[in-house]
Design a protein around this motif. Structure first.
Motif, PDB file in Angstrom:
ATOM      1  N   GLY A 522       0.788  -1.227   0.000  1.00 34.83           N
ATOM      2  CA  GLY A 522       0.000   0.000   0.000  1.00 34.83           C
ATOM      3  C   GLY A 522       0.816   1.271   0.000  1.00 34.83           C
ATOM      4  O   GLY A 522       0.294   2.336  -0.364  1.00 34.83           O
ATOM      5  N   ASN A 523       2.086   1.217   0.422  1.00 40.65           N
ATOM      6  CA  ASN A 523       2.918   2.429   0.388  1.00 40.65           C
ATOM      7  C   ASN A 523       4.128   2.254  -0.534  1.00 40.65           C
ATOM      8  O   ASN A 523       5.140   2.945  -0.373  1.00 40.65           O
ATOM      9  N   ASN A 524       3.983   1.298  -1.464  1.00 38.74           N
ATOM     10  CA  ASN A 524       5.042   1.025  -2.444  1.00 38.74           C
ATOM     11  C   ASN A 524       6.358   0.651  -1.755  1.00 38.74           C
ATOM     12  O   ASN A 524       7.433   1.016  -2.205  1.00 38.74           O
ATOM     13  N   TRP A 525       6.226  -0.087  -0.639  1.00 43.59           N
ATOM     14  CA  TRP A 525       7.371  -0.631   0.094  1.00 43.59           C
ATOM     15  C   TRP A 525       8.332   0.470   0.551  1.00 43.59           C
ATOM     16  O   TRP A 525       9.542   0.343   0.490  1.00 43.59           O
ATOM     17  N   SER A 526       7.742   1.542   1.043  1.00 43.76           N
ATOM     18  CA  SER A 526       8.531   2.687   1.486  1.00 43.76           C
ATOM     19  C   SER A 526       8.919   2.554   2.962  1.00 43.76           C
ATOM     20  O   SER A 526       8.152   2.062   3.787  1.00 43.76           O
ATOM     21  N   TYR A 527      10.122   3.050   3.284  1.00 46.44           N
ATOM     22  CA  TYR A 527      10.597   3.093   4.672  1.00 46.44           C
ATOM     23  C   TYR A 527      10.455   4.504   5.273  1.00 46.44           C
ATOM     24  O   TYR A 527      10.953   4.755   6.369  1.00 46.44           O
ATOM     25  N   LYS A 528       9.780   5.385   4.569  1.00 52.68           N
ATOM     26  CA  LYS A 528       9.719   6.785   5.000  1.00 52.68           C
ATOM     27  C   LYS A 528       9.147   6.932   6.406  1.00 52.68           C
ATOM     28  O   LYS A 528       9.594   7.782   7.191  1.00 52.68           O
ATOM     29  N   HIS A 529       8.159   6.111   6.745  1.00 54.32           N
ATOM     30  CA  HIS A 529       7.516   6.235   8.052  1.00 54.32           C
ATOM     31  C   HIS A 529       7.904   5.102   8.998  1.00 54.32           C
ATOM     32  O   HIS A 529       7.274   4.939  10.041  1.00 54.32           O
ATOM     33  N   ALA A 530       8.908   4.337   8.641  1.00 53.95           N
ATOM     34  CA  ALA A 530       9.394   3.261   9.513  1.00 53.95           C
ATOM     35  C   ALA A 530      10.786   3.619  10.008  1.00 53.95           C
ATOM     36  O   ALA A 530      11.743   2.860   9.864  1.00 53.95           O
ATOM     37  N   ARG A 531      10.922   4.807  10.570  1.00 54.12           N
ATOM     38  CA  ARG A 531      12.207   5.299  11.053  1.00 54.12           C
ATOM     39  C   ARG A 531      11.946   6.383  12.098  1.00 54.12           C
ATOM     40  O   ARG A 531      10.807   6.795  12.315  1.00 54.12           O
ATOM     41  N   ARG A 532      12.999   6.857  12.732  1.00 50.67           N
ATOM     42  CA  ARG A 532      12.894   7.935  13.718  1.00 50.67           C
ATOM     43  C   ARG A 532      13.755   9.103  13.261  1.00 50.67           C
ATOM     44  O   ARG A 532      14.950   8.943  13.012  1.00 50.67           O
ATOM     45  N   GLN A 533      13.157  10.272  13.198  1.00 46.54           N
ATOM     46  CA  GLN A 533      13.850  11.450  12.680  1.00 46.54           C
ATOM     47  C   GLN A 533      14.520  12.217  13.835  1.00 46.54           C
ATOM     48  O   GLN A 533      14.029  13.249  14.300  1.00 46.54           O
ATOM     49  N   TRP A 534      15.668  11.701  14.265  1.00 47.40           N
ATOM     50  CA  TRP A 534      16.393  12.302  15.384  1.00 47.40           C
ATOM     51  C   TRP A 534      16.882  13.721  15.060  1.00 47.40           C
ATOM     52  O   TRP A 534      17.101  14.538  15.975  1.00 47.40           O
ATOM     53  N   SER A 535      17.040  14.021  13.781  1.00 51.79           N
ATOM     54  CA  SER A 535      17.508  15.359  13.406  1.00 51.79           C
ATOM     55  C   SER A 535      16.518  16.436  13.834  1.00 51.79           C
ATOM     56  O   SER A 535      16.899  17.591  14.028  1.00 51.79           O
ATOM     57  N   LEU A 536      15.260  16.067  14.015  1.00 47.08           N
ATOM     58  CA  LEU A 536      14.265  17.043  14.454  1.00 47.08           C
ATOM     59  C   LEU A 536      14.528  17.488  15.886  1.00 47.08           C
ATOM     60  O   LEU A 536      14.474  18.675  16.204  1.00 47.08           O
ATOM     61  N   VAL A 537      14.813  16.527  16.754  1.00 52.80           N
ATOM     62  CA  VAL A 537      15.058  16.872  18.153  1.00 52.80           C
ATOM     63  C   VAL A 537      16.440  17.492  18.336  1.00 52.80           C
ATOM     64  O   VAL A 537      16.673  18.255  19.287  1.00 52.80           O
ATOM     65  N   ASP A 538      17.351  17.200  17.420  1.00 51.55           N
ATOM     66  CA  ASP A 538      18.698  17.777  17.504  1.00 51.55           C
ATOM     67  C   ASP A 538      18.747  19.210  16.981  1.00 51.55           C
ATOM     68  O   ASP A 538      19.722  19.923  17.217  1.00 51.55           O
ATOM     69  N   ASN A 539      17.711  19.604  16.285  1.00 51.31           N
ATOM     70  CA  ASN A 539      17.655  20.950  15.707  1.00 51.31           C
ATOM     71  C   ASN A 539      17.178  21.938  16.777  1.00 51.31           C
ATOM     72  O   ASN A 539      16.016  21.934  17.182  1.00 51.31           O
ATOM     73  N   GLN A 540      18.071  22.805  17.232  1.00 47.67           N
ATOM     74  CA  GLN A 540      17.752  23.730  18.318  1.00 47.67           C
ATOM     75  C   GLN A 540      16.793  24.836  17.900  1.00 47.67           C
ATOM     76  O   GLN A 540      16.338  25.614  18.743  1.00 47.67           O
ATOM     77  N   LEU A 541      16.479  24.908  16.623  1.00 49.62           N
ATOM     78  CA  LEU A 541      15.527  25.905  16.157  1.00 49.62           C
ATOM     79  C   LEU A 541      14.084  25.402  16.223  1.00 49.62           C
ATOM     80  O   LEU A 541      13.152  26.181  16.036  1.00 49.62           O
ATOM     81  N   LEU A 542      13.917  24.099  16.497  1.00 47.47           N
ATOM     82  CA  LEU A 542      12.580  23.500  16.494  1.00 47.47           C
ATOM     83  C   LEU A 542      12.098  23.215  17.912  1.00 47.47           C
ATOM     84  O   LEU A 542      12.885  23.023  18.837  1.00 47.47           O
ATOM     85  N   ARG A 543      10.798  23.127  18.069  1.00 41.33           N
ATOM     86  CA  ARG A 543      10.198  22.944  19.389  1.00 41.33           C
ATOM     87  C   ARG A 543      10.286  21.507  19.895  1.00 41.33           C
ATOM     88  O   ARG A 543       9.991  21.259  21.067  1.00 41.33           O
ATOM     89  N   PHE A 544      10.655  20.581  19.019  1.00 42.37           N
ATOM     90  CA  PHE A 544      10.824  19.206  19.482  1.00 42.37           C
ATOM     91  C   PHE A 544      11.860  19.149  20.599  1.00 42.37           C
ATOM     92  O   PHE A 544      11.733  18.361  21.535  1.00 42.37           O
ATOM     93  N   GLU A 545      12.874  19.984  20.501  1.00 47.36           N
ATOM     94  CA  GLU A 545      13.925  20.012  21.521  1.00 47.36           C
ATOM     95  C   GLU A 545      13.345  20.352  22.888  1.00 47.36           C
ATOM     96  O   GLU A 545      13.764  19.793  23.910  1.00 47.36           O
ATOM     97  N   THR A 546      12.369  21.242  22.936  1.00 44.31           N
ATOM     98  CA  THR A 546      11.810  21.658  24.219  1.00 44.31           C
ATOM     99  C   THR A 546      11.042  20.526  24.888  1.00 44.31           C
ATOM    100  O   THR A 546      11.102  20.354  26.113  1.00 44.31           O
ATOM    101  N   LEU A 547      10.308  19.755  24.094  1.00 37.41           N
ATOM    102  CA  LEU A 547       9.595  18.609  24.652  1.00 37.41           C
ATOM    103  C   LEU A 547      10.576  17.569  25.172  1.00 37.41           C
ATOM    104  O   LEU A 547      10.344  16.943  26.214  1.00 37.41           O
TER     105      LEU A 547
END
Length: 670
Positions: A522-547
């Motif tokens: 159904g998703n053409n065997w994609s891994y796009k959503h079967a991973r963790r995007q640690w770069s989001l929390v490492d980015n000090q400009l984003l609010r993920f870091e605050t959580l």
């Protein structure tokens, strides 16, 4: 003989079912006497007898296949054909045995079994094999010779511990990296383990370790019970990961799947020797009506031998520190709990229970604690089965913890159905703290279940599409402000009212966006959503870091104060009109203002006489808040009236904010 049982003492409503409870305990004791000559640990040694082994003189492989007439070892060494030199000898009790010169097999050789049975034959992967590998081109699975000449050197055995209050980081090796592909044991050890340690969690729960043919099953359709999934790396690399966790003082427990098994015949054990009932039920109970899988027949001693040996194997070979048992509710009831609402105690004792499964779970827990007294067992169970996490001596099944599965369901229902200006703080406290007195529970706001396709994580429910364009710190968005505030409050509420432990699924601590979707048609065997995007929390400009910072400090507070070790949770204030809740655990006072519109000045909270220091403030700027509370102040209690022994502390409570205070007793001067 009816014995005095503590679970009845703590819950007198069980008195009418005392005979059934005692009967189940007696059945487990009788079964233990039947199958053992000394101890359960001695009985659970099937992995030392069955499967492929090498000694100084030869290779030896054994399998139990009572319905088979002939058995051959096949592989490249036999041109994948049956050959007389590789034919097993049929010995007693349906067992087959083959001895080979050492030169016959070498490390990394692929092999299978070819079985003949009345009316047919088929290739099979050995039931007891410890490594299974999929061919990248043909996609066919085969067993693989994997016998290290020297035993693995465990370097950090002395650092293995048992925690009274597990803080569990639930993780999946394959989806733990940021790459659009399958992560490895080594990548997890090098990249993710340091994050977990820094976050303060003291236990890791690894999913999908037992080999499973379909990656998208999340590891719940197991085919080879004794094989660590080769898609993540080698057995030695998994051991290195566990050893590294132990070096940091972190326990590692495993999701163990004994509630059902994959139906695949070429990869699994469902029709291993040509008979469908070798390990599973032969009648309408054979197939799980909801999971498209097979149900073990726990009444067979051979099945007990297989599963109990599997319990011991992972503790012994890989040094796991315990298990999270999947699908316990499904095991307990003939209908898998699907047609029961569990509104009365009769539903736990009305004859609709699988007494053989209850016996197995009792023996499994006894084995775990017998083999390693420091190991823990956690039950994924939603029916509220009485005694599940009570000791054998008290009349229970001896799980150490029960997962509080109703809590994440409650949060989802509350968010979906009730505007937060109407949240009932008293009901929230009841739902979060309600548990059987005699049991320990693991509480959680969300696990992997809430993140799968078809569902949503809490942060996505709270923020929705604003997740994609308003999570940078420079943006101003009321939806995001609300979502971040509630995300913190929900987690702190959950852990402050929790029974005895806490769980978080990897990435949820920082509000990982979107869902989990494994590669599929159904998703053409994609891994796009079967991973963790640690770069989001490492980015000090984003609010993920605050959580992430808030979660880290919340966990650090528990590690320092150990407040969830305190069994008594004192609700000192439940102000529904203003939506203010205050909870006392040990020397900590948790004060919540869930009101979305109103902040309160000089709000009095009942408190012990003394002074209080603010130790956690969800409104701090580093947590994505607005810094409306001075963290340097000391707060002194005041009597409610002249000469009164009842005291209060008077606080400024900003809207959608939680404040945690440490009580400092006042020294008396005489």
């Amino acid at each position: 003989m009816i014995k005095h049982l503590k679970i009845i003492e703590s819950d007198p409503m069980l008195i009418d079912y005392q005979y059934v409870i005692q009967k189940r305990l007696n059945a487990a004791s009788q079964k233990e006497r039947e199958i053992t000559k000394s101890t359960l640990s001695d009985f659970a040694n099937g992995h030392h007898y069955y499967g492929l082994h090498r000694n100084s003189n030869h290779w030896i492989i054994r399998e139990w296949a009572p319905n088979a007439d002939k058995m051959f070892l096949i592989g490249e060494f036999s041109d994948w054909q049956e050959h007389a030199d590789y034919q097993f000898k049929k010995i007693e009790n349906g067992n087959f045995e083959l001895k080979l010169p050492l030169a016959s097999l070498k490390q990394a050789d692929f092999y299978k079994l070819l079985l003949h049975w009345p009316g047919g034959k088929g290739e099979r992967i050995p039931v007891w094999c410890t490594r299974v590998v999929q061919d990248a081109k043909t996609l066919i699975y085969s067993a693989q010779v994997w016998q290290s000449e020297l035993p693995f050197e465990w370097k950090y055995e002395s650092k293995r511990v048992k925690y009274k209050s597990p803080l569990i980081y639930e993780a999946h090796i394959g989806m733990a990296t940021e790459k659009e592909g399958v992560g490895t044991y080594n990548e997890f050890r090098e990249l993710v383990l340091p994050r977990i340690h820094k976050a303060g969690y003291n236990t890791i729960q690894l999913m999908a370790i037992q080999e499973h043919p379909y990656y998208g099953s999340f590891g719940y359709h197991v085919s080879s019970l004794f094989a660590a999934s080769s898609r993540f790396g080698t057995p030695e690399e998994l051991k290195q990961l566990i050893d590294a966790a132990h070096s940091l003082g972190i326990m590692v427990i495993m999701d163990i799947i004994h509630s059902h098994a994959v139906k695949n015949e070429l990869e699994g054990i469902g029709n291993f020797d040509g008979s469908p009932y070798q390990f599973f039920h032969a009648d309408e109970r054979r197939e799980h009506i909801a999971w498209d899988s097979l149900c073990y027949d726990y009444g067979k001693n051979e099945v007990l031998h297989l599963l109990l040996s599997n319990i011991k194997y992972w503790l012994e070979e890989y040094h796991f520190d315990g298990y999270r048992f999947d699908g316990v509710t499904s095991m307990l009831y003939y209908d898998h709990g699907l047609s029961r609402d569990f509104t009365s105690y009769e539903m736990y004792f009305d004859g609709g229970q699988d007494e053989d499964a209850i016996c197995y779970l009792t023996l499994a827990n006894k084995l775990i604690h017998e083999y390693n007294p420091n190991a823990i067992s956690v039950a994924e169970e939603m029916s509220g089965y009485p005694g599940l996490a009570s000791s054998l001596e008290d009349g229970g099944l001896d799980f150490d913890f029960r997962l509080a599965m109703g809590i994440p369901d409650y949060w989802i229902k509350l968010i979906k159905e009730t505007l937060d200006e109407n949240w009932d703080v008293g009901k929230i406290f009841y739902e979060l703290s309600n548990k059987r007195y005699e049991e320990k529970t693991i509480s959680y706001a969300e696990s992997h279940d809430q993140a799968l396709v078809g569902d949503q994580t809490l942060i996505f429910r709270l923020i929705e599409k604003a997740m994609y364009d308003s999570m940078d710190k420079s943006s101003e968005n009321l939806v995001v402000d609300r979502g971040i505030a509630l995300h913190k409050l929900i987690r702190l509420l959950t852990i402050s009212c929790s029974g005895n432990g806490y769980l978080n699924f990897m990435g949820n601590e920082f509000g990982h966006p979107e869902w989990i979707d494994f590669p599929r048609v159904g998703n053409n065997w994609s891994y796009k959503h079967a991973r963790r995007q640690w770069s989001l929390v490492d980015n000090q400009l984003l609010r993920f870091e605050t959580l992430n910072e808030f979660d880290k400090d919340m966990i650090a507070l528990q590690n320092k104060e150990e407040f969830i070790n305190e069994p008594y949770i004192n609700c000192v204030q439940s102000d529904q009109g203003n939506q203010v809740l205050a909870v006392q655990r040990k020397d900590l006072l948790f004060v919540y203002n869930l009101n979305p519109n109103e902040s309160f000045t000089h709000y009095g909270i009942p408190a012990n006489s003394g002074k209080y220091q603010l130790v956690l403030n969800s409104d701090e700027k580093k947590y994505g808040g607005f810094d409306r509370v001075d963290g340097n102040l000391l707060y002194y209690s005041k009597p409610e009236a002249l000469m009164s022994n009842k005291h209060r502390i008077y606080l400024y409570l900003p809207s959608r904010t939680a404040l945690v205070f440490k009580y400092i007793p006042t020294k008396r001067i005489f």
